[in-house]
Design a protein around this motif. Structure first.
Motif, short mmCIF file in Angstrom:
data_model
loop_
_atom_site.label_atom_id
_atom_site.label_comp_id
_atom_site.label_asym_id
_atom_site.label_seq_id
_atom_site.Cartn_x
_atom_site.Cartn_y
_atom_site.Cartn_z
N UNK A 1 3.27 -4.84 -2.04
CA UNK A 1 2.57 -4.98 -3.32
C UNK A 1 1.53 -3.89 -3.58
N UNK A 2 1.18 -3.10 -2.56
CA UNK A 2 0.16 -2.06 -2.74
C UNK A 2 0.75 -0.68 -2.98
N UNK A 3 2.05 -0.59 -3.19
CA UNK A 3 2.69 0.71 -3.37
C UNK A 3 2.09 1.48 -4.55
N UNK A 4 1.78 2.74 -4.30
CA UNK A 4 1.30 3.64 -5.34
C UNK A 4 2.38 4.62 -5.74
N UNK A 5 3.12 5.13 -4.75
CA UNK A 5 4.15 6.14 -5.01
C UNK A 5 5.40 5.82 -4.21
N UNK A 6 6.57 5.90 -4.85
CA UNK A 6 7.82 5.64 -4.16
C UNK A 6 8.89 6.63 -4.62
N UNK A 7 9.72 7.02 -3.67
CA UNK A 7 10.84 7.92 -3.93
C UNK A 7 12.07 7.30 -3.31
N UNK A 8 13.03 6.92 -4.14
CA UNK A 8 14.21 6.20 -3.67
C UNK A 8 15.46 6.99 -4.02
N UNK A 9 16.31 7.24 -3.01
CA UNK A 9 17.56 7.96 -3.20
C UNK A 9 18.71 7.11 -2.68
N UNK A 10 19.69 6.86 -3.55
CA UNK A 10 20.89 6.12 -3.15
C UNK A 10 22.10 6.81 -3.75
N UNK A 56 14.46 -2.82 -6.23
CA UNK A 56 13.94 -2.50 -7.55
C UNK A 56 12.84 -3.48 -7.98
N UNK A 57 13.02 -4.74 -7.64
CA UNK A 57 12.01 -5.74 -7.99
C UNK A 57 10.72 -5.50 -7.20
N UNK A 58 10.88 -5.10 -5.93
CA UNK A 58 9.71 -4.92 -5.07
C UNK A 58 8.85 -3.74 -5.50
N UNK A 59 9.41 -2.82 -6.27
CA UNK A 59 8.67 -1.62 -6.67
C UNK A 59 7.90 -1.82 -7.98
N UNK A 60 7.84 -3.03 -8.48
CA UNK A 60 7.31 -3.26 -9.83
C UNK A 60 5.82 -2.92 -9.97
N UNK A 61 5.08 -2.84 -8.86
CA UNK A 61 3.65 -2.51 -8.95
C UNK A 61 3.36 -1.03 -8.75
N UNK A 62 4.39 -0.26 -8.51
CA UNK A 62 4.21 1.15 -8.19
C UNK A 62 3.74 1.94 -9.40
N UNK A 63 2.89 2.94 -9.14
CA UNK A 63 2.33 3.76 -10.21
C UNK A 63 3.18 4.99 -10.50
N UNK A 64 3.73 5.60 -9.43
CA UNK A 64 4.57 6.80 -9.57
C UNK A 64 5.90 6.54 -8.88
N UNK A 65 6.99 6.67 -9.62
CA UNK A 65 8.31 6.35 -9.08
C UNK A 65 9.27 7.50 -9.33
N UNK A 66 10.06 7.83 -8.31
CA UNK A 66 11.15 8.79 -8.45
C UNK A 66 12.42 8.13 -7.93
N UNK A 110 4.49 -2.74 -14.87
CA UNK A 110 3.29 -2.64 -15.70
C UNK A 110 2.37 -1.51 -15.25
N UNK A 111 2.40 -1.13 -13.97
CA UNK A 111 1.51 -0.08 -13.46
C UNK A 111 2.13 1.31 -13.52
N UNK A 112 3.40 1.39 -13.84
CA UNK A 112 4.11 2.66 -13.77
C UNK A 112 3.66 3.60 -14.89
N UNK A 113 3.16 4.78 -14.50
CA UNK A 113 2.73 5.78 -15.49
C UNK A 113 3.57 7.05 -15.41
N UNK A 114 4.26 7.27 -14.28
CA UNK A 114 5.11 8.45 -14.15
C UNK A 114 6.44 8.05 -13.53
N UNK A 115 7.54 8.36 -14.24
CA UNK A 115 8.88 8.01 -13.78
C UNK A 115 9.74 9.26 -13.75
N UNK A 116 10.39 9.50 -12.62
CA UNK A 116 11.31 10.63 -12.49
C UNK A 116 12.69 10.10 -12.13
#
Length: 457
Positions: free
Chosen positions: A271-280, A291-301, A322-328
């Motif tokens: 729940x405290x994730x700030x940045x995540x980078x996921x490759x599949x 995908x559900x677990x990343x819902x609190x992340x601020x920066x996602x790639x 709701x916290x996501x401000x940057x999506x790549x």
């Protein structure tokens, strides 16, 4: 004082220059031992040893450096004599080094013919209260994987442990690493799942975990329940067996995950994730818990090649980021269908970066039919909240002037109410004339935001 230390020497005289050099050398030699040892700590041990030829003052300085950094040569893989000499060299360095406490012991080598010697080296490092241990072993085609001495897993002063390649993790009993903050396990082999569990259970203050798993490592379940973990990087190589990844890390801030296996995810608390980078490779139903677990992340790639088996999934817009401000999004053929969904669930998105997966450029040349997957992209039924209130910057990398890309750009320009910048970067293969045509085409698209600036690079 601001001038050079040697400014008083006459630069027009050869004799003056020689004196200059002598004075400079003398001044360095007059430095305290502690400072010279600190300087030598930035060199490998072999390089530090070469300073012993400078003068008697430097003869044994290297033996008081609290860092031992040794690496063999590629010839050790094939030449038995060279491999043997390297083993003798390591033993001699450990004997001559005078430090009772080591800051770092780094050893990168091809496994010697007598693994017992290697075990002795590790025990020697542990006995000197080593703080960082970095071990990489090559040449496992000839030698079996090396089992580490159990004393290493009870090293009370160890803060950083990095194990790579020809190491077998065999942990027969409880682990106690009270100071370990950084743990890297890269392409090593595991005796069993219990060895992994025991290791993680004994790391009470661990903050950074790097895990690279390969086929045949004897471990199919990875349970990472570490309450102190802040940074985690995991990569699973391709394999036939299904693996299970369970994560419970309540203060985890940075996650890098690469999944080429049939991973089953169980994420209890991230729940405290700030940045995540996921490759599949394939984005499918088994990734829904992730995908559900990343819902609190601020920066996602997100990086994926294909979108498959998620048409009936229950990952719908009510799972808001709701916290996501940057999506790549780095997407390959068949993966763009998820773009609309991510726009719908990212109400406060400010920066959107779109990129074509580079790994598929060669694949495209051989499979022209894949273009059909791209053209299936459809905009959301309703304009997403982020386009109406928050999205300020969009960057499209690898632009190729194909229909689906033009539709995306046109839709965003025509819907984003507060957009400030739309940046288009071509893939480097567009001729100049075509670039001018693309720029003209893009410039004609209507813009919802009067302040939007279009940049085409």
């Amino acid at each position: 004082m601001a001038n050079s230390a040697c400014q008083e020497i006459n630069v027009g005289s050869k004799r003056g220059r020689s004196s200059d050099e002598a004075i400079c050398v003398d001044r360095i030699s007059r430095l305290p031992d502690v400072l010279i040892q600190h300087i030598l700590s930035f060199l490998s041990t072999k390089e530090a040893m070469t300073t012993s030829v400078l003068s008697k003052r430097w003869l044994w300085v290297w033996t008081s450096v609290p860092i031992i950094d040794l690496q063999d040569t590629p010839s050790c893989r094939t030449d038995l004599n060279i491999r043997s000499r390297f083993g003798q060299f390591v033993t001699r360095v450990l004997i001559l080094n005078k430090m009772a406490s080591l800051d770092k012991f780094c050893l990168k080598f091809n496994l010697v013919d007598h693994p017992s010697h290697v075990t002795t080296w590790f025990r020697d490092a542990v006995s000197r209260d080593v703080k960082e241990l970095d071990i990489t072993i090559h040449g496992t085609q000839i030698f079996p994987f090396l089992k580490l001495p159990f004393a290493l897993f009870t090293a009370r002063t160890l803060q950083v442990l990095k194990l790579s390649q020809g190491v077998e993790l065999h942990v027969p009993g409880p682990v106690s690493l009270p100071c370990l903050k950084v743990l890297h396990l890269v392409w090593i082999k595991y005796m069993n799942d219990e060895s992994v569990s025991r290791l993680f259970a004994g790391c009470h203050v661990l903050q950074e975990l790097v895990l690279r798993k390969y086929v045949g490592d004897n471990s199919t379940i990875s349970i990472i329940s570490i309450p102190t973990l802040k940074i985690m990087s995991i990569r699973f190589a391709t394999g036939l067996h299904k693996h299970r990844l369970k994560i419970n890390a309540p203060i985890l801030e940075h996650l890098h995950l690469e999944d080429n296996l049939g991973l089953e995810f169980d994420l209890e608390d991230v729940s405290s994730l700030v940045e995540s980078n996921v490759s599949v490779t394939w984005l499918e139903n088994r990734h829904i818990p992730l995908l559900k677990a990343l819902c609190n992340t601020k920066y996602v790639s997100f990086n994926w090649d294909w979108y498959a088996k998620m048409k009936r999934c229950n990952f719908r817009p009510h799972h808001l980021y709701l916290n996501l401000v940057r999506l790549e999004l780095n997407v390959g053929y068949g993966g763009w269908n998820m773009l609309s969904l991510f726009l719908e669930i990212s109400n406060n998105l400010k920066v959107l970066v779109l990129a074509k997966a580079i790994v598929l450029l060669a694949f495209r040349q051989q499979n022209d039919n894949c273009r059909g997957f791209e053209c299936r992209w459809k905009p959301p039924r309703n304009v997403p909240e982020c386009l109406l209130s928050s999205l300020e910057m969009v960057s499209f990398k690898g632009f190729e002037d194909v229909a689906y890309q033009l539709r995306m750009v046109k839709y965003i320009l025509g819907s984003a109410r507060v957009l400030k910048t739309m940046e288009i970067c071509d893939d480097g293969h567009l001729p100049l004339e075509l670039k001018l045509g693309v720029l003209k085409k893009l410039s004609m698209f209507p813009r919802r935001s009067k302040a939007c600036q279009l940049h085409f690079n």
